[in-house]
Motif scaffolding. Structure first.
Motif, short mmCIF file in Angstrom:
data_model
loop_
_atom_site.label_atom_id
_atom_site.label_comp_id
_atom_site.label_asym_id
_atom_site.label_seq_id
_atom_site.Cartn_x
_atom_site.Cartn_y
_atom_site.Cartn_z
N LEU A 56 0.82 -1.22 0.00
CA LEU A 56 0.00 0.00 0.00
C LEU A 56 0.85 1.27 0.00
O LEU A 56 0.32 2.35 0.21
N ASP A 57 2.13 1.14 -0.21
CA ASP A 57 3.00 2.31 -0.11
C ASP A 57 2.73 3.33 -1.21
O ASP A 57 2.13 3.04 -2.23
N ARG A 58 3.18 4.54 -0.95
CA ARG A 58 3.04 5.69 -1.86
C ARG A 58 1.58 5.97 -2.21
O ARG A 58 1.22 6.18 -3.36
N ASN A 59 0.74 5.96 -1.17
CA ASN A 59 -0.65 6.41 -1.26
C ASN A 59 -0.79 7.61 -0.33
O ASN A 59 0.22 8.13 0.16
N ARG A 60 -1.98 8.02 -0.04
CA ARG A 60 -2.21 9.15 0.85
C ARG A 60 -2.65 8.69 2.24
O ARG A 60 -3.23 9.45 2.99
N LEU A 61 -2.38 7.45 2.55
CA LEU A 61 -2.80 6.88 3.83
C LEU A 61 -2.01 7.50 4.98
O LEU A 61 -0.79 7.56 4.94
N GLU A 62 -2.74 7.94 5.99
CA GLU A 62 -2.10 8.43 7.21
C GLU A 62 -2.34 7.45 8.35
O GLU A 62 -1.64 7.50 9.36
N TYR A 63 -3.32 6.59 8.19
CA TYR A 63 -3.70 5.67 9.26
C TYR A 63 -4.34 4.44 8.63
O TYR A 63 -5.13 4.55 7.70
N LEU A 64 -4.00 3.29 9.14
CA LEU A 64 -4.60 2.04 8.70
C LEU A 64 -5.30 1.44 9.93
O LEU A 64 -4.64 1.03 10.87
N PRO A 65 -6.63 1.43 9.93
CA PRO A 65 -7.33 0.92 11.10
C PRO A 65 -7.02 -0.56 11.33
O PRO A 65 -6.97 -1.34 10.37
N PRO A 66 -6.78 -0.96 12.57
CA PRO A 66 -6.48 -2.36 12.86
C PRO A 66 -7.55 -3.31 12.32
O PRO A 66 -7.23 -4.43 11.90
N ALA A 67 -8.79 -2.88 12.31
CA ALA A 67 -9.87 -3.74 11.80
C ALA A 67 -9.69 -4.05 10.32
O ALA A 67 -10.17 -5.07 9.83
N ALA A 68 -8.98 -3.20 9.58
CA ALA A 68 -8.79 -3.42 8.15
C ALA A 68 -7.90 -4.62 7.88
O ALA A 68 -8.02 -5.28 6.84
N VAL A 69 -7.00 -4.92 8.79
CA VAL A 69 -6.08 -6.05 8.59
C VAL A 69 -6.32 -7.17 9.61
O VAL A 69 -5.54 -8.12 9.67
N ALA A 70 -7.38 -7.07 10.38
CA ALA A 70 -7.64 -8.05 11.44
C ALA A 70 -7.84 -9.45 10.91
O ALA A 70 -7.48 -10.43 11.57
N ASP A 71 -8.40 -9.60 9.72
CA ASP A 71 -8.68 -10.93 9.15
C ASP A 71 -7.46 -11.55 8.46
O ASP A 71 -7.50 -12.71 8.06
N LEU A 72 -6.40 -10.78 8.31
CA LEU A 72 -5.22 -11.28 7.58
C LEU A 72 -4.35 -12.12 8.50
O LEU A 72 -4.18 -11.79 9.67
N ASN A 73 -3.78 -13.16 7.94
CA ASN A 73 -2.86 -14.02 8.68
C ASN A 73 -1.45 -13.49 8.52
O ASN A 73 -1.06 -13.08 7.43
N ALA A 74 -0.67 -13.54 9.59
CA ALA A 74 0.74 -13.14 9.50
C ALA A 74 1.52 -14.30 8.89
O ALA A 74 1.43 -15.44 9.36
N HIS A 75 2.26 -14.04 7.82
CA HIS A 75 3.09 -15.07 7.17
C HIS A 75 4.54 -14.73 7.37
O HIS A 75 4.95 -13.64 7.33
#
Length: 75
Positions: A56-75
């Motif tokens: 997601l780099d080089r976007n205008r994101l200032e914050y990524l809510p934890p709920a947005a990635v809560a379903d993702l598994n850490a690999h």
């Protein structure tokens, strides 16, 4: 056939739909750099249980809510 790699670099995307990738549960690589994303909804990546790479780099994101990635598994 299922989508495994999705590249949307340099597409001027400004919005990700809530649950927009739910129909692609086998998606492994999701590349969204160099767009105009300012926010990510909580359910944007819901159902992406196979995802190994999220860019997601080089976007205008200032914050990524934890709920947005809560379903993702850490690999």
């Amino acid at each position: 056939t299922s989508l495994v790699y999705f590249y949307a670099n340099h597409n001027k995307l400004s919005v990700l739909p809530d649950g927009g990738f739910a129909a692609s549960p086998l998606l492994v690589h999701l590349h969204l750099p160099d767009n105009e994303l300012a926010a990510v909804p909580a359910g944007a990546f819901h159902g992406l249980t196979a995802l190994e790479w999220l860019e997601l780099d080089r976007n205008r994101l200032e914050y990524l809510p934890p709920a947005a990635v809560a379903d993702l598994n850490a690999h």
